[in-house]
Scaffold this active site. Structure first.
Site, PDB file in Angstrom:
ATOM      1  N   HIS A  12     -11.260 -11.458   1.914  1.00  0.00           N
ATOM      2  CA  HIS A  12     -10.632 -12.529   2.770  1.00  0.00           C
ATOM      3  C   HIS A  12     -10.442 -12.800   3.874  1.00  0.00           C
ATOM      4  CE1 HIS A  12      -5.900 -11.680   2.187  1.00  0.00           C
ATOM      5  NE2 HIS A  12      -6.249 -11.189   3.123  1.00  0.00           N
ATOM      6  N   HIS A  59      -0.035 -14.085   5.980  1.00  0.00           N
ATOM      7  CA  HIS A  59      -0.519 -13.953   6.920  1.00  0.00           C
ATOM      8  C   HIS A  59       0.492 -14.021   8.209  1.00  0.00           C
ATOM      9  CE1 HIS A  59      -3.536 -12.924   4.893  1.00  0.00           C
ATOM     10  NE2 HIS A  59      -4.315 -11.215   5.631  1.00  0.00           N
ATOM     11  N   HIS A 193     -10.407  -1.385   5.864  1.00  0.00           N
ATOM     12  CA  HIS A 193     -10.169  -2.210   7.134  1.00  0.00           C
ATOM     13  C   HIS A 193      -8.989  -1.278   8.090  1.00  0.00           C
ATOM     14  CE1 HIS A 193      -8.601  -5.089   5.265  1.00  0.00           C
ATOM     15  NE2 HIS A 193      -8.100  -5.602   6.598  1.00  0.00           N
ATOM     16  N   GLU A 240      -3.676  -4.394   0.865  1.00  0.00           N
ATOM     17  CA  GLU A 240      -4.032  -4.725   0.898  1.00  0.00           C
ATOM     18  C   GLU A 240      -4.322  -5.244  -0.908  1.00  0.00           C
ATOM     19  OE1 GLU A 240      -4.274  -8.182   3.920  1.00  0.00           O
ATOM     20  OE2 GLU A 240      -6.770  -7.634   3.331  1.00  0.00           O
TER      21      GLU A 240
HETATM   22 FE   LIG Z   1      -5.490  -9.990   4.493  1.00  0.00          FE
END
Ligand SMILES: [Fe+2]
Length: 279
Positions: A12, A59, A193, A240
């Site tokens: 996302h 977030h 990431h 995530e």
């Molecule tokens: Fe995220």
């Protein structure tokens, strides 16, 4: 009876939303990313789900360090796009499905999952970018969306196993809902990431590929993976991916992989995407 027919997992990445919103989707850097979702858009247009249950993380848009729900389910009529510092994304307001959302909340809580019930919540790129990738840029989203926010921002996030079992509880809840609804569940975030520290920019294609393979073949093995393995192999934000296991837990044991896409780079992450249909 309502029924979950398929699961979608996708990264996302916020920059994907910005690229779309600013008319950059056709640029050489972004074109390969959006190409990977063309087949997905055709697939979901054919599926025509009534409801998407969208598992994502906030977030620091709706929540902050003041309130950190592990699992939060959006039971409101609608959810406005959040302002993440550049104004809200120019995307449609998300229409919820309060009846099904309350039913899932009740069923999951009575199954001993301590869901936080959310009646007002802006939704950030974690939720809107997957909608854009799957549905493009319509004037209104073509289905109702139930946001399900998972804390993967502040330690400790839930385990992969807990997420997988929540998926099972969601499936049970959906199947006991007394309305004919076609439901697709999205798990979002990842893939490998890391945004900060000496390992910023970390990408691990081998790990990501194995994760995608095991989503179909051996999700139980993924559910047993400890947090440290995510951090070590997929970087700090790779955690995530536990949210993909909520999606997987909500599907049948046997699933068919309909589509897979993996691309590096998009911003500083590996973009991963898979569609699984119940067999
Ligand atoms: Fe995220």
């Amino acid at each position: 009876m309502a029924k979950i027919v398929a699961g979608v997992a996708t990264s996302h990445v916020p920059a994907i939303g910005a690229a779309l919103d600013n008319g950059k989707a056709g640029e050489p850097y972004w074109q390969p990313v959006f190409k990977g979702y063309e087949e997905s858009k055709r697939w979901i247009a054919e599926q025509k789900p009534d409801v998407v249950i969208l598992v994502y993380n906030d977030h620091a848009s709706a929540f902050s360090l003041e309130i950190i729900p592990t699992f939060a389910i959006g039971c409101a009529d609608s959810f406005e796009p959040a302002d993440e510092g550049w104004g809200p994304r120019p995307v449609p307001v998300v229409q919820g499905h309060p009846d099904l959302a309350w039913h899932i909340a009740q069923s999951a809580i009575l199954d001993e999952f301590d869901m936080t019930i959310i009646n007002q919540m802006p939704v950030d790129h974690g939720l809107t970018v997957p909608l854009s990738l799957m549905f493009g840029q319509p004037d209104a989203w073509p289905c109702k969306v139930i946001p399900l926010a998972v804390n993967v921002v502040q330690y400790p996030p839930p385990t992969g196993n807990r997420c997988f079992n929540l998926g099972r509880a969601i499936r049970k809840a959906v199947e006991s809902f007394d309305q004919d609804l076609k439901v697709v569940i999205f798990g979002t975030g990842g893939m490998s990431h890391q945004l900060q520290g000496p390992r910023a920019g970390l990408i691990n294609r081998e790990f990501d590929t194995a994760f995608l393979d095991n989503l179909t073949k051996d999700p139980q093995a993924l559910a047993r993976m400890p947090h440290l393995e995510y951090l070590r192999e997929a970087g700090s934000e790779g955690i995530e991916m536990v949210m993909w296991l909520v999606m997987r837990g909500a599907l049948n044991e046997a699933v068919e992989e309909i589509h897979r896409f993996y691309h590096v780079p998009a911003s500083n992450t590996a973009v991963g995407h898979i569609i699984l249909e119940n067999r």
